[in-house]
Design a protein around this motif. Structure first.
Motif, PDB file in Angstrom:
ATOM      1  N   SER A   9     -16.019  62.751  58.035  1.00 23.86           N
ATOM      2  CA  SER A   9     -15.856  63.093  56.622  1.00 23.86           C
ATOM      3  C   SER A   9     -15.115  64.418  56.476  1.00 23.86           C
ATOM      4  O   SER A   9     -15.043  65.203  57.429  1.00 23.86           O
ATOM      5  CB  SER A   9     -17.228  63.190  55.944  1.00 23.86           C
ATOM      6  OG  SER A   9     -17.929  61.969  56.041  1.00 23.86           O
ATOM      7  N   PRO A  10     -14.572  64.702  55.275  1.00 25.46           N
ATOM      8  CA  PRO A  10     -13.924  65.996  55.050  1.00 25.46           C
ATOM      9  C   PRO A  10     -14.896  67.149  55.290  1.00 25.46           C
ATOM     10  O   PRO A  10     -16.096  67.042  55.003  1.00 25.46           O
ATOM     11  CB  PRO A  10     -13.506  65.930  53.574  1.00 25.46           C
ATOM     12  CG  PRO A  10     -13.396  64.472  53.273  1.00 25.46           C
ATOM     13  CD  PRO A  10     -14.464  63.813  54.095  1.00 25.46           C
ATOM     14  N   GLY A  11     -14.380  68.239  55.845  1.00 25.99           N
ATOM     15  CA  GLY A  11     -15.195  69.432  56.032  1.00 25.99           C
ATOM     16  C   GLY A  11     -16.099  69.411  57.244  1.00 25.99           C
ATOM     17  O   GLY A  11     -17.011  70.239  57.353  1.00 25.99           O
ATOM     18  N   GLN A  12     -15.854  68.494  58.193  1.00 22.40           N
ATOM     19  CA  GLN A  12     -16.728  68.400  59.365  1.00 22.40           C
ATOM     20  C   GLN A  12     -16.072  68.896  60.647  1.00 22.40           C
ATOM     21  O   GLN A  12     -16.554  68.626  61.740  1.00 22.40           O
ATOM     22  CB  GLN A  12     -17.235  66.975  59.534  1.00 22.40           C
ATOM     23  CG  GLN A  12     -18.188  66.556  58.419  1.00 22.40           C
ATOM     24  CD  GLN A  12     -18.996  65.319  58.770  1.00 22.40           C
ATOM     25  OE1 GLN A  12     -18.581  64.482  59.562  1.00 22.40           O
ATOM     26  NE2 GLN A  12     -20.159  65.201  58.172  1.00 22.40           N
ATOM     27  N   GLY A  13     -14.965  69.638  60.515  1.00 21.27           N
ATOM     28  CA  GLY A  13     -14.430  70.343  61.672  1.00 21.27           C
ATOM     29  C   GLY A  13     -13.315  69.672  62.433  1.00 21.27           C
ATOM     30  O   GLY A  13     -13.021  70.075  63.555  1.00 21.27           O
ATOM     31  N   LYS A 184     -27.995  71.213  61.607  1.00 19.74           N
ATOM     32  CA  LYS A 184     -28.562  72.557  61.452  1.00 19.74           C
ATOM     33  C   LYS A 184     -29.067  73.074  62.789  1.00 19.74           C
ATOM     34  O   LYS A 184     -29.715  72.356  63.541  1.00 19.74           O
ATOM     35  CB  LYS A 184     -29.724  72.521  60.450  1.00 19.74           C
ATOM     36  CG  LYS A 184     -29.294  72.525  58.988  1.00 19.74           C
ATOM     37  CD  LYS A 184     -28.860  73.920  58.547  1.00 19.74           C
ATOM     38  CE  LYS A 184     -28.643  73.972  57.042  1.00 19.74           C
ATOM     39  NZ  LYS A 184     -28.225  75.332  56.614  1.00 19.74           N
ATOM     40  N   LYS A 185     -28.765  74.318  63.072  1.00 13.58           N
ATOM     41  CA  LYS A 185     -29.281  74.960  64.278  1.00 13.58           C
ATOM     42  C   LYS A 185     -30.651  75.567  63.987  1.00 13.58           C
ATOM     43  O   LYS A 185     -31.005  75.797  62.826  1.00 13.58           O
ATOM     44  CB  LYS A 185     -28.295  76.032  64.748  1.00 13.58           C
ATOM     45  CG  LYS A 185     -26.951  75.486  65.192  1.00 13.58           C
ATOM     46  CD  LYS A 185     -26.106  76.538  65.881  1.00 13.58           C
ATOM     47  CE  LYS A 185     -25.638  77.613  64.918  1.00 13.58           C
ATOM     48  NZ  LYS A 185     -24.671  78.552  65.554  1.00 13.58           N
ATOM     49  N   PRO A 186     -31.463  75.834  65.023  1.00 11.40           N
ATOM     50  CA  PRO A 186     -32.793  76.414  64.817  1.00 11.40           C
ATOM     51  C   PRO A 186     -32.767  77.735  64.035  1.00 11.40           C
ATOM     52  O   PRO A 186     -33.713  78.049  63.313  1.00 11.40           O
ATOM     53  CB  PRO A 186     -33.303  76.643  66.246  1.00 11.40           C
ATOM     54  CG  PRO A 186     -32.601  75.616  67.058  1.00 11.40           C
ATOM     55  CD  PRO A 186     -31.230  75.492  66.441  1.00 11.40           C
ATOM     56  N   ASP A 187     -31.661  78.498  64.186  1.00 13.12           N
ATOM     57  CA  ASP A 187     -31.576  79.775  63.479  1.00 13.12           C
ATOM     58  C   ASP A 187     -31.088  79.625  62.051  1.00 13.12           C
ATOM     59  O   ASP A 187     -30.882  80.616  61.345  1.00 13.12           O
ATOM     60  CB  ASP A 187     -30.668  80.744  64.236  1.00 13.12           C
ATOM     61  CG  ASP A 187     -29.221  80.254  64.329  1.00 13.12           C
ATOM     62  OD1 ASP A 187     -28.911  79.197  63.740  1.00 13.12           O
ATOM     63  OD2 ASP A 187     -28.411  80.936  64.987  1.00 13.12           O
ATOM     64  N   GLY A 188     -30.883  78.392  61.599  1.00  9.26           N
ATOM     65  CA  GLY A 188     -30.453  78.146  60.228  1.00  9.26           C
ATOM     66  C   GLY A 188     -28.957  77.971  60.077  1.00  9.26           C
ATOM     67  O   GLY A 188     -28.483  77.590  59.001  1.00  9.26           O
ATOM     68  N   GLY A 189     -28.198  78.248  61.128  1.00 11.18           N
ATOM     69  CA  GLY A 189     -26.759  78.070  61.079  1.00 11.18           C
ATOM     70  C   GLY A 189     -26.371  76.604  61.174  1.00 11.18           C
ATOM     71  O   GLY A 189     -27.222  75.717  61.304  1.00 11.18           O
ATOM     72  N   VAL A 190     -25.077  76.363  61.099  1.00  9.92           N
ATOM     73  CA  VAL A 190     -24.566  74.993  61.149  1.00  9.92           C
ATOM     74  C   VAL A 190     -23.815  74.782  62.454  1.00  9.92           C
ATOM     75  O   VAL A 190     -23.024  75.629  62.872  1.00  9.92           O
ATOM     76  CB  VAL A 190     -23.623  74.709  59.959  1.00  9.92           C
ATOM     77  CG1 VAL A 190     -23.085  73.290  60.039  1.00  9.92           C
ATOM     78  CG2 VAL A 190     -24.359  74.923  58.643  1.00  9.92           C
ATOM     79  N   GLN A 191     -24.062  73.663  63.100  1.00  9.31           N
ATOM     80  CA  GLN A 191     -23.422  73.344  64.369  1.00  9.31           C
ATOM     81  C   GLN A 191     -22.458  72.170  64.180  1.00  9.31           C
ATOM     82  O   GLN A 191     -22.834  71.118  63.684  1.00  9.31           O
ATOM     83  CB  GLN A 191     -24.475  72.984  65.422  1.00  9.31           C
ATOM     84  CG  GLN A 191     -23.913  72.772  66.814  1.00  9.31           C
ATOM     85  CD  GLN A 191     -25.027  72.616  67.837  1.00  9.31           C
ATOM     86  OE1 GLN A 191     -26.068  72.040  67.546  1.00  9.31           O
ATOM     87  NE2 GLN A 191     -24.807  73.117  69.039  1.00  9.31           N
TER      88      GLN A 191
END
Length: 234
Positions: A9-13, A184-191
């Protein structure tokens, strides 16, 4: 020559994976691809890619081309294969829009031949890739696609409809199809990652043993490193 499709999808890297970028603050380190050895074919005519000369033509040693014309994309692939040994990667961003733009331009034309022409024009690109494969082992092709659910309920590369799907299984024309995965990463970031192997829900594919892990960073530089190592391309 590897023919690689990035699907998601758009915006997925997908596009991000090509741009060299490093930031400890953001925790993002992308090797990407070298603009000096890459030609970017910009279908959406965004013109916002660092390192790419928007003015110089391919015949003048340029590395950027903006076009919505499938015929011109096919011609560019053949030209690069024949005349640009300095180029190692052709990147089309994004391939699916070639069909969409041509379909939209002919939306009011009910003549069946228009849709036959659309399929034919798009398939010219794959004919050009077959030509390039015979000429250059060290030239790789990367294209971006959005996804859709196929008749079998699995994710596939999005096309402009039955004319393409009934003529050819588009996914089968690529020897590598990587699907984007965002979590979502454990620290709240996005992977942001690429899936390298089929787990049953999509047309994801890659040669056996090419990639060490089922998931990898969304970094085209790392993808091409693995491809070159697998095919012993220096």
């Amino acid at each position: 020559m590897a023919k690689i499709a990035l699907a998601g999808s758009p915006g997925q890297g997908k596009t991000t994976s090509m741009i060299p970028f490093s930031s400890d603050k953001l925790g993002v380190h992308i090797k990407g691809v070298d603009p000096k050895t890459t030609v970017l074919i910009d279908v959406k005519n965004q013109g916002t890619f660092p390192g790419y000369d928007l003015e110089k033509k391919l015949s003048e040693g340029g590395n950027y081309m903006a076009t919505k014309d499938s015929t011109k994309v096919a011609a560019a692939i053949k030209y690069i294969a024949d005349n640009r040994p300095d180029i190692k990667v052709i990147w089309v961003d994004d391939m699916g829009y070639l069909m969409s733009f041509e379909q939209t331009a002919n939306a009011k034309n009910k003549n069946h031949s228009v849709w036959v022409d659309l399929a034919y024009n798009h398939m010219n690109i794959y004919d050009a890739l077959e030509y390039a494969m015979q000429k250059r082992k060290d030239l790789h092709f990367v294209s971006c696609y959005h996804t859709e659910i196929g008749k079998d309920g699995k994710l596939k590369l999005k096309t402009s409809g039955a004319m393409i799907d009934n003529t050819v299984t588009l996914d089968g024309l690529y020897n590598i199809i990587l699907y984007t995965e965002v979590s979502k990463k454990p620290d709240g970031g996005v992977q942001y990652q690429f899936r390298t192997r089929n787990e049953g829900s999509s047309s994801c594919r890659s040669p056996l043993g090419m990639f060490e892990n089922e998931l990898m960073p969304n970094d085209m530089g790392l993808v091409l490193d693995a491809v070159n190592k697998y095919y012993n391309i220096k």
